[in-house]
Design a protein around this motif. Structure first.
Motif, PDB file in Angstrom:
ATOM      1  N   GLU A  90       0.826  -1.208   0.000  1.00 35.06           N
ATOM      2  CA  GLU A  90       0.000   0.000   0.000  1.00 35.06           C
ATOM      3  C   GLU A  90       0.864   1.264   0.000  1.00 35.06           C
ATOM      4  N   LEU A  91       2.005   1.197   0.697  1.00 37.29           N
ATOM      5  CA  LEU A  91       2.856   2.376   0.865  1.00 37.29           C
ATOM      6  C   LEU A  91       4.081   2.335  -0.044  1.00 37.29           C
ATOM      7  N   SER A  92       4.010   1.532  -1.093  1.00 34.32           N
ATOM      8  CA  SER A  92       5.189   1.328  -1.942  1.00 34.32           C
ATOM      9  C   SER A  92       5.749   2.624  -2.512  1.00 34.32           C
ATOM     10  N   SER A  93       4.877   3.546  -2.914  1.00 31.08           N
ATOM     11  CA  SER A  93       5.364   4.799  -3.495  1.00 31.08           C
ATOM     12  C   SER A  93       6.085   5.650  -2.457  1.00 31.08           C
ATOM     13  N   GLU A  94       5.590   5.646  -1.203  1.00 31.94           N
ATOM     14  CA  GLU A  94       6.234   6.425  -0.144  1.00 31.94           C
ATOM     15  C   GLU A  94       7.555   5.801   0.303  1.00 31.94           C
ATOM     16  N   LEU A  95       7.660   4.469   0.197  1.00 33.42           N
ATOM     17  CA  LEU A  95       8.829   3.764   0.720  1.00 33.42           C
ATOM     18  C   LEU A  95       9.911   3.511  -0.316  1.00 33.42           C
ATOM     19  N   LYS A  96       9.643   3.791  -1.573  1.00 31.08           N
ATOM     20  CA  LYS A  96      10.550   3.366  -2.643  1.00 31.08           C
ATOM     21  C   LYS A  96      11.942   3.975  -2.527  1.00 31.08           C
ATOM     22  N   ASN A  97      12.081   5.126  -1.912  1.00 29.53           N
ATOM     23  CA  ASN A  97      13.394   5.771  -1.793  1.00 29.53           C
ATOM     24  C   ASN A  97      14.036   5.565  -0.424  1.00 29.53           C
ATOM     25  N   HIS A  98      13.490   4.627   0.353  1.00 30.80           N
ATOM     26  CA  HIS A  98      14.013   4.376   1.694  1.00 30.80           C
ATOM     27  C   HIS A  98      14.540   2.946   1.805  1.00 30.80           C
ATOM     28  N   PRO A  99      15.793   2.761   2.246  1.00 32.01           N
ATOM     29  CA  PRO A  99      16.275   1.400   2.531  1.00 32.01           C
ATOM     30  C   PRO A  99      15.406   0.786   3.630  1.00 32.01           C
ATOM     31  N   LEU A 100      14.985  -0.456   3.425  1.00 28.86           N
ATOM     32  CA  LEU A 100      14.071  -1.108   4.368  1.00 28.86           C
ATOM     33  C   LEU A 100      14.703  -2.382   4.899  1.00 28.86           C
ATOM     34  N   LEU A 101      14.792  -2.492   6.219  1.00 28.83           N
ATOM     35  CA  LEU A 101      15.350  -3.667   6.877  1.00 28.83           C
ATOM     36  C   LEU A 101      14.250  -4.347   7.678  1.00 28.83           C
ATOM     37  N   GLY A 126      11.090  11.141   9.183  1.00 28.06           N
ATOM     38  CA  GLY A 126      12.502  10.790   9.065  1.00 28.06           C
ATOM     39  C   GLY A 126      13.146  11.652   7.992  1.00 28.06           C
ATOM     40  N   GLU A 127      14.455  11.706   7.998  1.00 32.38           N
ATOM     41  CA  GLU A 127      15.142  12.505   6.994  1.00 32.38           C
ATOM     42  C   GLU A 127      14.997  11.858   5.618  1.00 32.38           C
ATOM     43  N   LYS A 128      15.213  12.639   4.585  1.00 34.54           N
ATOM     44  CA  LYS A 128      15.069  12.151   3.214  1.00 34.54           C
ATOM     45  C   LYS A 128      15.961  10.936   2.996  1.00 34.54           C
ATOM     46  N   GLY A 129      15.354   9.865   2.489  1.00 34.85           N
ATOM     47  CA  GLY A 129      16.108   8.643   2.237  1.00 34.85           C
ATOM     48  C   GLY A 129      16.516   7.893   3.486  1.00 34.85           C
ATOM     49  N   CYS A 130      15.831   8.157   4.622  1.00 29.96           N
ATOM     50  CA  CYS A 130      16.194   7.506   5.878  1.00 29.96           C
ATOM     51  C   CYS A 130      15.972   5.994   5.799  1.00 29.96           C
ATOM     52  N   THR A 131      16.750   5.273   6.586  1.00 26.75           N
ATOM     53  CA  THR A 131      16.581   3.827   6.690  1.00 26.75           C
ATOM     54  C   THR A 131      15.438   3.524   7.648  1.00 26.75           C
ATOM     55  N   ILE A 132      14.585   2.578   7.273  1.00 27.51           N
ATOM     56  CA  ILE A 132      13.465   2.158   8.110  1.00 27.51           C
ATOM     57  C   ILE A 132      13.654   0.675   8.438  1.00 27.51           C
TER      58      ILE A 132
END
Length: 235
Positions: A95-106, A140-146
């Motif tokens: 659902e949030l793919s567009s918002e998360l696409k620029n964030h590294p996700l762990l 979070g800051e731009k491109g922050c890791t989540i």
């Protein structure tokens, strides 16, 4: 009485819209997979974009459904075996793919390692993770890791959503989960108009009614929202 009627109308509308959107989403998925024949790349890409928007709308209707029910009604508390990754995390990430696409996700491997029987309804867990992930991308800051974490404890599960960047200013923390609270500082003056307070207050109430707790941990390199939920057993 008027407020009750409006809430009931909102519940019915959200429920019905969600059902229709899920049907549309399922059909779009079949088209994208080529179940009805191969199509040109341009058409396929348009369908993928439409599928993404439809998925986001499903999340929005669930959000409104959760808000309208949680105001007065008791939340579902029956234990149910859930695959946290497949039933909760993956749909929310989609659902949030567009918002998360620029964030590294762990993602903690424990999410995929076990099924866990939780005393919580799936729609409420999706609401919790959706809100926390949206806040992580927004504040979070731009491109922050989540990062998403999971830990097994004696009688509960401990989960967390972390984002790198500057922690929430100390003066906001005591009232972070208060109703109508707005997170904001000089860097986020525009975003503060929308605020995360209503969302954080909502998920605090959801978790509380499920018998759990939520709190904020300030980290040197970011923010961490931690919550617990009672578990029947870990399978």
């Amino acid at each position: 009485n008027l407020n009750e009627k409006v809430l009931n109308m909102l519940k019915m509308m959200s429920h019905d819209l969600r059902g229709s959107l899920i049907s549309i989403s399922a059909t779009l998925k079949l088209l994208i997979r080529g179940s009805y024949g191969k199509m040109e790349d341009t058409a396929a890409n348009s369908l993928k974009e439409l599928f993404s928007k439809t998925t986001g709308l499903i999340g929005t209707t669930e959000e409104f459904l959760g808000r309208s029910i949680s105001i007065h009604d008791d939340l579902e508390k029956e234990g149910k075996d859930l695959d946290l990754m497949q039933d909760i995390i993956h749909p929310v990430l989609e659902e949030l793919s567009s918002e998360l696409k620029n964030h590294p996700l762990l993602i903690d491997h424990s999410f995929t390692a076990r099924r866990v029987s939780l005393k919580a309804g799936w729609i409420w867990l999706k609401t919790v993770f959706r809100n926390l992930l949206e806040n992580a991308t927004k504040y979070g800051e731009k491109g922050c890791t989540i990062a998403l974490g999971f830990e097994e404890q004696d009688s509960c599960c401990r989960l967390n959503v972390y984002n790198s960047g500057k922690p929430i200013p100390e003066e906001w923390r005591d009232k972070l989960f208060s109703e109508f609270m707005r997170i904001g500082d000089n860097r986020h003056a525009d975003e503060a108009a929308d605020g995360a307070g209503v969302g954080l207050y909502l998920i605090k109430e959801i978790i509380r009614k499920q018998g759990g707790y939520i709190w904020y941990e300030s980290k040197e390199d970011g923010s961490n929202f931690v919550f617990t939920l009672p578990s029947d057993s870990l399978l």
